[in-house]
Design a protein around this motif. Structure first.
Motif, mmCIF file in Angstrom:
data_model
loop_
_atom_site.group_PDB
_atom_site.id
_atom_site.type_symbol
_atom_site.label_atom_id
_atom_site.label_comp_id
_atom_site.label_asym_id
_atom_site.label_seq_id
_atom_site.Cartn_x
_atom_site.Cartn_y
_atom_site.Cartn_z
ATOM 1 N N GLN A 98 0.813 -1.216 0.000
ATOM 2 C CA GLN A 98 0.000 0.000 0.000
ATOM 3 C C GLN A 98 0.847 1.267 0.000
ATOM 4 O O GLN A 98 0.492 2.257 -0.625
ATOM 5 C CB GLN A 98 -0.936 0.018 1.215
ATOM 6 C CG GLN A 98 -2.019 -1.042 1.182
ATOM 7 C CD GLN A 98 -2.947 -0.910 2.379
ATOM 8 O OE1 GLN A 98 -2.798 -1.601 3.371
ATOM 9 N NE2 GLN A 98 -3.906 -0.020 2.276
ATOM 10 N N LYS A 99 1.967 1.225 0.680
ATOM 11 C CA LYS A 99 2.853 2.382 0.746
ATOM 12 C C LYS A 99 3.962 2.191 -0.293
ATOM 13 O O LYS A 99 4.769 1.268 -0.177
ATOM 14 C CB LYS A 99 3.457 2.527 2.141
ATOM 15 C CG LYS A 99 2.420 2.825 3.217
ATOM 16 C CD LYS A 99 3.082 3.008 4.570
ATOM 17 C CE LYS A 99 2.050 3.362 5.635
ATOM 18 N NZ LYS A 99 2.682 3.567 6.974
ATOM 19 N N GLU B 224 -0.671 4.801 -1.022
ATOM 20 C CA GLU B 224 -0.080 6.015 -0.445
ATOM 21 C C GLU B 224 1.348 6.144 -0.958
ATOM 22 O O GLU B 224 2.137 5.210 -0.869
ATOM 23 C CB GLU B 224 -0.080 5.929 1.081
ATOM 24 C CG GLU B 224 0.535 7.145 1.767
ATOM 25 C CD GLU B 224 0.602 7.004 3.275
ATOM 26 O OE1 GLU B 224 1.127 7.937 3.922
ATOM 27 O OE2 GLU B 224 0.150 5.969 3.798
ATOM 28 N N ARG B 225 1.672 7.288 -1.534
ATOM 29 C CA ARG B 225 3.030 7.536 -1.997
ATOM 30 C C ARG B 225 3.858 8.068 -0.835
ATOM 31 O O ARG B 225 3.488 9.048 -0.184
ATOM 32 C CB ARG B 225 3.016 8.526 -3.157
ATOM 33 C CG ARG B 225 2.327 7.974 -4.396
ATOM 34 C CD ARG B 225 2.058 9.045 -5.425
ATOM 35 N NE ARG B 225 3.289 9.609 -5.953
ATOM 36 C CZ ARG B 225 3.335 10.594 -6.855
ATOM 37 N NH1 ARG B 225 2.191 11.120 -7.320
ATOM 38 N NH2 ARG B 225 4.482 11.042 -7.291
ATOM 39 N N VAL B 226 4.992 7.404 -0.587
ATOM 40 C CA VAL B 226 5.825 7.737 0.570
ATOM 41 C C VAL B 226 7.286 7.802 0.143
ATOM 42 O O VAL B 226 7.643 7.472 -0.992
ATOM 43 C CB VAL B 226 5.652 6.678 1.693
ATOM 44 C CG1 VAL B 226 4.208 6.638 2.181
ATOM 45 C CG2 VAL B 226 6.100 5.297 1.218
ATOM 46 N N ASP C 260 10.267 4.576 3.828
ATOM 47 C CA ASP C 260 9.003 4.155 4.439
ATOM 48 C C ASP C 260 8.191 3.225 3.543
ATOM 49 O O ASP C 260 7.092 2.806 3.903
ATOM 50 C CB ASP C 260 8.144 5.390 4.764
ATOM 51 C CG ASP C 260 8.827 6.345 5.724
ATOM 52 O OD1 ASP C 260 9.461 5.857 6.679
ATOM 53 O OD2 ASP C 260 8.750 7.566 5.503
ATOM 54 N N ALA C 261 8.730 2.899 2.376
ATOM 55 C CA ALA C 261 7.940 2.190 1.363
ATOM 56 C C ALA C 261 7.891 0.686 1.602
ATOM 57 O O ALA C 261 8.808 0.082 2.156
ATOM 58 C CB ALA C 261 8.522 2.463 -0.024
#
Length: 290
Positions: free
Chosen positions: A98-99, A125-127, A131-132
């Motif tokens: 998701q990230k 969610e673009r991070v 954090d990905a």
């Protein structure tokens, strides 16, 4: 042995549909190629269906807008299937989490537009990379930069065992006279480093499944032996067609123009040598789509 032809109409009668590559076949990244456009218009007037099958990371609406800018008229094709659409569907199913960290130019931000054709899509969610849960690659940040400039980010992703979703398996394209790197080059480097890259464009099956769905919406079912794939990528367009059991028309004057000594038509000996080296044999070959 591939058969060298002089124009599409010479061999098009047995085919009810064409899966046609865009870059290097219908346009050069700057403008439409008039002879190619005319050939597709003539084919459609005879009742044939044309699906543009492109490894562009853009959604089909973005490609359609780009075609208008390049001067490709809408009567030259029936529908568009993009690697971007196929890859977006996979992303919204959560194949890389998701990230996600986006590796690509800001002009590809539409890749992350909501996708309404899926039931219960994952919320993406673009991070930042640190954090990905996965990497989404639509291309290098700078298509003309030295590939070594990508290595540090890829090493960071590899250290965290992140999967990389490749939105465009092409290694290079020619924008007019300028050769540029594509997402496929990044994904190949990541795989060569030991990472896992996921592909959804040519030559991989997902984009052909999408192209067939687009074709099915246009009328009666068309069997694979009535479909001809056209393109200038020997390991995308031709290899993909072989894998799908579809006949192919190789455009030698695109990416392989130098190797096949193509100006108007390929040099037969150079073409034979090139195809032997690449271990690929298209059904037909022509210098440029016309």
């Amino acid at each position: 042995m591939t058969r060298i032809i002089t124009e599409l109409s010479e061999i098009s009668a047995p085919y009810d549909a064409l899966f046609v590559d865009l870059w290097g076949c219908v346009h050069d990244g700057v403008r439409a190629l008039p002879a190619a456009v005319a050939a597709l218009q003539t084919y459609r007037k005879g009742g044939g269906k044309v699906i543009l099958v492109t490894n562009s990371p853009r959604p089909r609406a973005g490609v359609a807008k780009q075609l208008v800018h390049f001067g490709v008229p809408d009567d030259a094709f029936d529908a568009i299937a993009t690697s971007g659409d196929s890859a977006r569907a996979a992303m919204y199913r959560g194949v890389v989490g998701q990230k996600v960290w986006h590796l690509g130019p800001v002009t590809d931000s539409r890749f992350f537009d909501p996708l309404e054709i899926l039931d219960n899509p994952v919320e993406i969610e673009r991070v930042a990379l640190d954090d990905a849960e996965g990497i989404v690659c639509t291309g290098p940040f700078d298509a003309s930069a030295d590939p070594e400039s990508w290595r540090a980010d890829l090493e960071a992703g590899l250290a965290r065992n992140l999967k990389l979703l490749c939105a465009n398996p092409d290694i290079v394209v020619d924008r007019g006279e300028t050769r540029e790197w594509c997402a496929g080059a990044v994904a190949k480097m990541y795989s060569d480093m030991g990472g896992e890259s996921l592909y959804f464009g040519k030559p991989h099956p997902p984009i052909y499944d999408l192209a067939r769905r687009r074709l099915a919406k246009l009328g009666p079912a068309i069997a694979d032996d009535r479909i001809l794939a056209i393109g200038d990528g020997i390991h995308t367009d031709v290899e993909g067609a072989v894998g799908e059991g579809i006949d192919s028309l190789f455009i030698s004057g695109g990416l392989a123009a130098a190797e096949t000594k193509t100006s108007h038509q390929p040099d037969a000996a150079a073409l034979a040598s090139y195809l032997e080296a690449e271990e690929m044999m298209p059904t037909f070959t022509i210098g440029h789509l016309r």
